[in-house]
Scaffold this active site. Structure first.
Site, PDB file in Angstrom:
ATOM      1  N   ARG A 108       0.961  -1.259  -0.050  1.00 48.95           N
ATOM      2  CA  ARG A 108      -0.183   0.055  -0.081  1.00 48.95           C
ATOM      3  C   ARG A 108       1.035   1.310  -0.014  1.00 48.95           C
ATOM      4  NH1 ARG A 108      -4.434  -2.152   4.159  1.00 48.95           N
ATOM      5  NH2 ARG A 108      -6.037  -3.010   2.453  1.00 48.95           N
ATOM      6  N   LYS A 133     -20.168 -17.098   0.578  1.00 46.00           N
ATOM      7  CA  LYS A 133     -21.403 -16.921   0.678  1.00 46.00           C
ATOM      8  C   LYS A 133     -22.262 -16.204  -0.493  1.00 46.00           C
ATOM      9  CE  LYS A 133     -21.272 -17.166   5.657  1.00 46.00           C
ATOM     10  NZ  LYS A 133     -21.465 -16.388   6.926  1.00 46.00           N
ATOM     11  N   GLY A 156     -10.123  -9.069  -2.154  1.00 49.04           N
ATOM     12  CA  GLY A 156      -9.538  -9.818  -0.956  1.00 49.04           C
ATOM     13  C   GLY A 156      -8.865 -11.101  -1.461  1.00 49.04           C
ATOM     14  N   GLY A 174     -13.376  -3.456   0.362  1.00 54.57           N
ATOM     15  CA  GLY A 174     -14.725  -2.915   0.267  1.00 54.57           C
ATOM     16  C   GLY A 174     -14.987  -2.022  -0.849  1.00 54.57           C
TER      17      GLY A 174
END
Ligand code: AMP
Length: 434
Positions: free
Chosen positions: A49, A235, A391, A414
């Protein structure tokens, strides 16, 4: 160390690019995402980063400007030396190639004095912005039993504090640059609110931010077809909004990973002990119907690599995806599915990959994800634009050593997912207006 995202075949879609701006004599407040992982001795274990923001910082210094660098680190509840940006100061200086000064309080007297004294070519790193609750604009330490009225008052006060914090940060600089894509989905003082203090010509995206925006817009708006999205992960519930948005955009939607079994069960298949969301069976059926109505080819696995327990050392075998015996669970796709997915991916001109096809953390269940990765490499070599993000698929391409062969690997978690869901991101809107 994982590779940095590279600029490749990206469009210049928005007005505010830092290439068109001369920073000579300017002081830039640059919001970066230096939220790097640290070990127990505060050594940086992955500096990706920091490296990702260096081109922007170097451009400003190279033009003859100076930089005031703002970031968060971790999730402090207040001032906490564990989360001090001082831990990363030496590495920032090293990567930037100049000795970076430090202000031990991002809103204190030292920040004010040191930013005022900055000369062209000089850099100042501010202490963790999240030491102040105002950065996030949410009150801290409110007890659960506080009345609704007290909560509302505290919330209002913190919003006012947020505006004040944004104003003070802005006062250090003549131009605002946002290069923190990872926090673009947050309306924080330094990521969005601050921009109100600058006119349209003095708020810009940094290179990283611009590349991320261009990559997503190339996939979602300027789409070369066929467009195939591969959605994996555990999920359905965490991917509903993305899947629904993609069903209006893609030609092929490949569903993989743990969510396969919710679809298989909804269709009447036997899934043994595989991961399933029983309350999402109707949703799975409605997504299948939507795909049909939209003319989208929704592709499910046909076979699975099953295991007799959730372990890398479990006994395994391959079976049709809808014939998993009790006591066994699907932990990856099987060879027929690998072939099916690869054929579709290799014919695509745009590919988006989010989420592994199986439990890739176990070496014995990585083959499916590896084969998807390799098919994307082949498609990319044939001219497709490939975007990998969110991710675990980024972890996959790094693990398989193929990150460099993707068109773009996103740094956003996100933020990327919300962007693909079609949501407006406050950090982007604050600069370009939408
Ligand atoms: P997500 O964060 O939703 O992208 O999910 C990523 C996680 O899904 C990884 O940790 C995988 O191990 C997990 N996963 C993928 N396939 C399966 C599966 N068949 N059973 C259980 N977990 C899975």
């Amino acid at each position: 160390m994982p590779g940095l995202p590279r600029i490749r075949r990206l469009n210049e879609t928005s007005m505010q690019t830092i290439d068109k701006f001369s920073f000579k004599g300017q002081k830039a407040f640059v919001r970066v995402d230096f939220n790097v992982p640290l070990d127990e001795k505060f050594n940086i274990t992955d500096d990706t980063r920091i490296r990702a923001a260096i081109p922007t910082l170097k451009k400003i210094l190279g033009d003859g400007g100076s930089v005031i660098i703002g970031s968060h680190l971790g999730r402090p509840k207040g001032v906490d030396s564990k989360y001090s940006l001082q831990h990363i100061l030496p590495r920032v200086s090293e990567l930037l190639g100049v000795k970076v000064d430090f202000a031990g309080d991002c809103l204190g007297e030292s920040a004010l004095r040191k930013s005022a004294a900055l000369q062209p070519g000089q850099a100042l790193l501010l202490e963790n912005l999240r030491f102040y609750a105002a950065e996030e604009g949410k009150p801290r330490g409110l007890s659960d039993d506080a009345s609704d009225e007290a909560k509302a008052v505290a919330k209002k006060a913190e919003k006012a504090n947020q505006k004040e914090m944004a104003k003070q940060l802005a006062s250090y600089a003549t131009v605002y640059v946002n290069d923190a894509f990872g926090t673009a989905h947050r309306a924080h003082a330094s990521t969005a609110i601050i921009a109100d203090n600058f006119d349209a010509g003095h708020k810009l995206f940094g290179y990283l931010m611009q590349n991320e925006i261009d990559a997503v817009e190339k996939v979602l708006k300027d789409t070369a077809r066929p467009f195939t999205a591969i959605m994996g992960g555990s999920k359905v519930s965490s991917k509903i909004e993305i899947i629904e948005n993609l069903l209006t955009k893609v030609d092929n939607l490949i569903i993989a990973g743990g969510m396969t079994y919710t679809f298989t069960k909804a269709l009447g298949g036997k899934i043994g002990n595989s991961i399933v969301e029983d309350d999402k069976l109707d949703l799975a059926l409605s997504l299948l119907q939507k795909a049909k109505a939209n003319g989208v080819h929704l592709v499910l696995a046909v076979d699975a690599k099953i295991a007799d327990r959730f372990s890398n050392d479990a006994n395994t075998k391959f079976v049709p995806v809808d014939e998993i015996p009790d006591g066994w669970e699907g932990l990856d796709i099987g060879p027929q599915t690998e072939k099916l997915f690869a054929e579709i991916i290799e014919k695509s001109k745009t590919v988006l990959w989010n989420g592994p096809t199986g439990v890739f953390e176990f070496e014995n269940f990585t083959d499916g994800s590896r084969s998807v990765g390799n098919a994307i490499v082949k498609a990319t070599q044939k001219g497709a634009f490939s975007l990998v993000g969110g991710g675990d698929s980024v972890a996959c391409v790094n693990k398989f050593g193929i990150a460099e062969q993707m068109s773009y690997v996103s740094t956003g978690g996100g933020a990327l997912l919300e962007f693909i869901e079609g949501k407006e991101l406050p950090g982007i809107k604050a600069i370009r207006g939408y």
